[in-house]
Design an enzyme around this catalytic site. Sequence first.
Site, short mmCIF file in Angstrom:
data_model
loop_
_atom_site.label_atom_id
_atom_site.label_comp_id
_atom_site.label_asym_id
_atom_site.label_seq_id
_atom_site.Cartn_x
_atom_site.Cartn_y
_atom_site.Cartn_z
N PRO A 187 0.79 -1.24 0.00
CG PRO A 187 0.10 -0.89 2.21
CD PRO A 187 0.81 -1.89 1.32
CB CYS A 188 4.43 2.01 -0.11
SG CYS A 188 5.56 3.41 0.02
N GLY A 189 2.29 4.59 -0.82
CA GLY A 189 1.94 5.58 -1.83
C GLY A 189 0.48 5.62 -2.20
#
Length: 241
Positions: A187-189
Site C-alpha cells: 500500500p505504500c503511496g
Amino acid sequence: MDVYSWGGAISSRDFYTAGRAFMERWNRLNPRMPPWTWVPSPKQHLGLAPSHQINGYLVLEKLCLPDLTHKDGPSQENLDELTSQSRKEEFTFSEEEEFVDNATLVESSNSVGGVHSYDFHIVYSASYRVPVLYFRAYLTDGQPLELDEIEKDLPSSSAKVLVESKWTFITQEEHPYLNRPWYKLHPCGTSEWMKLLFQSDTSLAKHGVSIELYLFSWLSVVGQVFGIRIPPELFNHQDHL
C-alpha cells in the site's frame, strides 16, 4: 470534505461505509460477476483494535482471470504509480475503457496444469489508513500457486513490474484476519495517488471527497494489475449523492 485539503487516507469507519456501498453497487450492476461480500470480524480477533474501529473486510472468491494474451494490460504509467510515491502523475479514466464482465472471464490454464482461481480480499490497513488488496491463487484441487506461477497469469506490464520490484510491489505476509500467508499489493503511496485521482476528476473534485466512491476509484487502479476493469457505470457519482 474538500479534495484539495484531503490527504487521500480514510478511517476504518469510512472504509466500512465505502465497502458496503461498493459491495451493494457492484453486486447490483454486475449480477453475472462473482459477488463481493462483507465478512465481519470481532474486535478481539485483532487484540488491540480500538473500540471505535469497525473490523471486517471485503471478499471475492473463485475468480478466473481474463485471457490477456491478445489484450492490452494496464498502462506502465499506472503501474509505476503503484510502486512509487510520485505526486506528478495524473490518472484519468474514460468511460470508453474496456471492462471485464462474465463474457470475458475464462479459465486460466498454463504449464502448471488445471484452472487457476483467485480469491481477493480488500482489507483496511490501520498503519497506512488505506485499503490493501490481499490475494491468493490456487488450482481446482486447492493447491496454492507460487508467485512465479501467478506471474504467468498477469498482463505483461504487471509481470514486468513484478520482476523489477518483486518484494516491494507484491509481498507475502500473514493475512491480518486469517493468520495464514497471503500475497498483497503493497500500500505504500496509495493515499498520494488516491488524492490525485480525486483531484484529476473535475466532477469528483467539485462535489468533494465521496467516501461511497472511494473503493471504486481505488480498484480502478489496483485491479488493472490483474487485468480487471471497472464498469464505467459504477463511477456515476450522481447515484451516490
